[in-house]
Scaffold this motif. Structure first.
Motif, PDB file in Angstrom:
ATOM      1  N   SER A  57       0.825  -1.204   0.000  1.00 15.84           N
ATOM      2  CA  SER A  57       0.000   0.000   0.000  1.00 15.84           C
ATOM      3  C   SER A  57       0.862   1.258   0.000  1.00 15.84           C
ATOM      4  N   ALA A  58       1.919   1.249   0.820  1.00 17.70           N
ATOM      5  CA  ALA A  58       2.815   2.402   0.857  1.00 17.70           C
ATOM      6  C   ALA A  58       3.515   2.582  -0.489  1.00 17.70           C
ATOM      7  N   TRP A  59       3.928   1.475  -1.098  1.00 13.98           N
ATOM      8  CA  TRP A  59       4.569   1.545  -2.416  1.00 13.98           C
ATOM      9  C   TRP A  59       3.577   2.017  -3.478  1.00 13.98           C
ATOM     10  N   ALA A  60       2.380   1.464  -3.458  1.00 15.13           N
ATOM     11  CA  ALA A  60       1.390   1.767  -4.485  1.00 15.13           C
ATOM     12  C   ALA A  60       1.002   3.240  -4.491  1.00 15.13           C
ATOM     13  N   GLU A  61       0.981   3.852  -3.313  1.00 16.47           N
ATOM     14  CA  GLU A  61       0.662   5.275  -3.238  1.00 16.47           C
ATOM     15  C   GLU A  61       1.613   6.107  -4.088  1.00 16.47           C
ATOM     16  N   GLN A  62       2.855   5.673  -4.200  1.00 18.34           N
ATOM     17  CA  GLN A  62       3.866   6.408  -4.953  1.00 18.34           C
ATOM     18  C   GLN A  62       3.896   6.042  -6.433  1.00 18.34           C
ATOM     19  N   HIS A  63       3.039   5.113  -6.851  1.00 20.05           N
ATOM     20  CA  HIS A  63       3.116   4.607  -8.224  1.00 20.05           C
ATOM     21  C   HIS A  63       1.753   4.562  -8.918  1.00 20.05           C
ATOM     22  N   GLY A  64       0.909   5.553  -8.633  1.00 19.95           N
ATOM     23  CA  GLY A  64      -0.316   5.708  -9.404  1.00 19.95           C
ATOM     24  C   GLY A  64      -1.550   5.029  -8.857  1.00 19.95           C
ATOM     25  N   CYS A  65      -1.495   4.516  -7.645  1.00 19.36           N
ATOM     26  CA  CYS A  65      -2.656   3.839  -7.074  1.00 19.36           C
ATOM     27  C   CYS A  65      -3.615   4.851  -6.463  1.00 19.36           C
ATOM     28  N   LEU A  66      -4.886   4.695  -6.762  1.00 15.14           N
ATOM     29  CA  LEU A  66      -5.899   5.594  -6.218  1.00 15.14           C
ATOM     30  C   LEU A  66      -6.337   5.168  -4.829  1.00 15.14           C
ATOM     31  N   ALA A  81      -3.157   3.314   6.888  1.00 18.06           N
ATOM     32  CA  ALA A  81      -3.291   4.772   6.980  1.00 18.06           C
ATOM     33  C   ALA A  81      -2.060   5.395   7.628  1.00 18.06           C
ATOM     34  N   ALA A  82      -1.493   4.699   8.608  1.00 15.85           N
ATOM     35  CA  ALA A  82      -0.325   5.228   9.307  1.00 15.85           C
ATOM     36  C   ALA A  82       0.926   5.227   8.436  1.00 15.85           C
ATOM     37  N   ARG A  83       0.929   4.416   7.370  1.00 17.06           N
ATOM     38  CA  ARG A  83       2.085   4.327   6.489  1.00 17.06           C
ATOM     39  C   ARG A  83       1.927   5.133   5.200  1.00 17.06           C
ATOM     40  N   THR A  84       0.792   5.766   5.018  1.00 14.87           N
ATOM     41  CA  THR A  84       0.513   6.478   3.772  1.00 14.87           C
ATOM     42  C   THR A  84       0.039   7.897   4.077  1.00 14.87           C
ATOM     43  N   LEU A  86      -8.640   4.953   1.248  1.00 10.11           N
ATOM     44  CA  LEU A  86      -8.935   3.642   1.825  1.00 10.11           C
ATOM     45  C   LEU A  86     -10.443   3.423   1.769  1.00 10.11           C
ATOM     46  N   ASN A  87     -10.829   2.264   1.274  1.00  7.71           N
ATOM     47  CA  ASN A  87     -12.246   1.916   1.221  1.00  7.71           C
ATOM     48  C   ASN A  87     -12.435   0.608   1.972  1.00  7.71           C
ATOM     49  N   VAL A  88     -13.241   0.644   3.022  1.00  7.52           N
ATOM     50  CA  VAL A  88     -13.382  -0.488   3.923  1.00  7.52           C
ATOM     51  C   VAL A  88     -14.785  -1.083   3.784  1.00  7.52           C
ATOM     52  N   VAL A  89     -14.833  -2.373   3.532  1.00  8.48           N
ATOM     53  CA  VAL A  89     -16.111  -3.077   3.452  1.00  8.48           C
ATOM     54  C   VAL A  89     -16.472  -3.585   4.837  1.00  8.48           C
ATOM     55  N   VAL A  90     -17.692  -3.282   5.281  1.00  5.74           N
ATOM     56  CA  VAL A  90     -18.156  -3.608   6.631  1.00  5.74           C
ATOM     57  C   VAL A  90     -19.478  -4.364   6.541  1.00  5.74           C
ATOM     58  N   ILE A  91     -19.548  -5.542   7.169  1.00  9.29           N
ATOM     59  CA  ILE A  91     -20.801  -6.289   7.235  1.00  9.29           C
ATOM     60  C   ILE A  91     -21.545  -5.803   8.475  1.00  9.29           C
ATOM     61  N   LEU A  92     -22.467  -4.888   8.269  1.00  8.36           N
ATOM     62  CA  LEU A  92     -23.032  -4.087   9.357  1.00  8.36           C
ATOM     63  C   LEU A  92     -23.747  -4.886  10.448  1.00  8.36           C
ATOM     64  N   PRO A  93     -24.525  -5.931  10.151  1.00 10.32           N
ATOM     65  CA  PRO A  93     -25.226  -6.623  11.238  1.00 10.32           C
ATOM     66  C   PRO A  93     -24.323  -7.199  12.314  1.00 10.32           C
ATOM     67  N   PHE A  94     -23.025  -7.358  12.024  1.00  7.79           N
ATOM     68  CA  PHE A  94     -22.121  -7.968  12.988  1.00  7.79           C
ATOM     69  C   PHE A  94     -21.540  -6.969  14.000  1.00  7.79           C
TER      70      PHE A  94
END
Length: 330
Positions: free
Chosen positions: A29-38, A64-67, A72-80
């Protein structure tokens, strides 16, 4: 920004260790931030034999702490989730990530997961509605009184009104729920009428329609770029097949969701399905040249990091080449 990366942290017995995979996900993730990753997308499931990521907000915090810029997009299963505790976790992650984290909520579908949490699966819709309404109120940062309880999420999210929330699913009911609560709609498959149902529900409940993403069922969800496609299928095909077969096992008879494949072996996955693809550099360049995205799952099926890195870096080299070419043509 030309590609996204997704992590689900599957670690089958024939793949890499969880320790190596989690460390690699953060470094990638830290590498991808520097190479065109959205964006980095983190998915959630529970009680899977292959260790599918059960705590996406924890991994998101580490990334998040490294970038600094990576969304960041987080998928959450809400009923849990307990909505009060979830609101607190979301608020803290919003602060850590400086407002870069968004969420896609879903109902969940695997019976084993509802058993895992001791939740009646038949009540998942009612539970989601109840929890979503409270969660939205709590993320405003204002005190909420509910059933005689005084609830205050403190500190509040850094993002005014709370971070971006979307609803995910592949049904008309999912579209209507997204519209009812004024959320964006992110479908993992496109059912006829979803957009119309979503927009109608938005209008009915006084909301402006938000962002929608309704991919057709044949949309590739896993892409690798390789100089030698045949060699790549030989090297990582078993990992891609594991990923495909696990989702197929969890979704019997499902032909509406993007990424679902009924492949029985690597050859069939390669030749007869579009969910998992390995493409050469020329095809990748053509896709990126048209302004389309590559959806990468660099650790798919527990691919050992030392094997996975060259594929990811090949995309980075391609993005650099395209960026340089575009810059020289100005």
């Amino acid at each position: 920004m030309l590609f996204s990366i997704r992590f689900d942290m599957r670690a089958p017995a024939f793949g890499a260790s969880t320790t190596d995979l989690y460390a690699a996900a953060i470094e990638m993730s830290a590498w991808a931030e520097q190479h065109g990753c959205l964006a980095a997308v983190l998915c959630e499931h529970h009680g899977s034999d292959d260790g599918y990521l059960p705590a996406p907000l924890v991994l998101a915090s580490a990334i998040a702490a490294r970038t600094e810029r990576l969304l960041l997009n987080v998928v959450v299963i809400l009923p849990f989730y307990d909505p009060v505790r979830l609101a607190e976790d979301i608020a803290v992650l919003d602060i850590i990530s400086n407002g870069r984290t968004s969420y896609v909520f879903g109902l969940g579908y695997r019976p084993e997961e509802f058993e895992h949490f001791g939740i009646d699966r038949s009540r998942r819709g009612a539970l989601a509605d109840e929890k979503l309404a409270l969660l939205q109120d709590l993320l405003t940062g204002r005190e909420v009184v509910r059933d005689g309880r005084r609830i205050l999420v403190s500190p509040p999210p850094q993002t005014p009104g709370g971070p971006t929330l979307m609803w995910g699913g592949a049904s008309l009911a999912a579209a209507r729920r997204a519209g009812r609560y004024g959320l964006g709609l992110l479908a993992n498959g496109s059912v006829t009428g979803m957009r119309a149902a979503y927009e109608a529900a938005c209008r009915e409940h006084g909301h402006e329609p938000g962002a929608t993403l309704l991919p057709p069922p044949d949309t590739p969800t896993v892409t690798f770029v390789a100089d030698d496609v045949d060699a790549a299928w030989e090297q990582i095909g078993a990992h891609l097949l594991h990923d495909a077969q696990m989702y197929a096992e969890w979704n019997p008879g499902n032909d509406t969701s993007a990424g679902i494949s009924a492949a029985v072996d690597v050859a069939q996955l390669r030749d007869a399905f579009t969910s998992h693809r390995i493409i050469d550099v020329a095809e990748a360049a053509e896709i990126l040249g048209k302004g389309e995205f590559l959806n990468l799952l660099p650790l798919c099926g527990g691919i050992p990091p030392d094997v996975a890195w060259p594929y990811l870096k090949r995309v980075g080299e391609l993005v650099t080449d395209l960026t340089t070419t575009r810059g020289s043509n100005k």
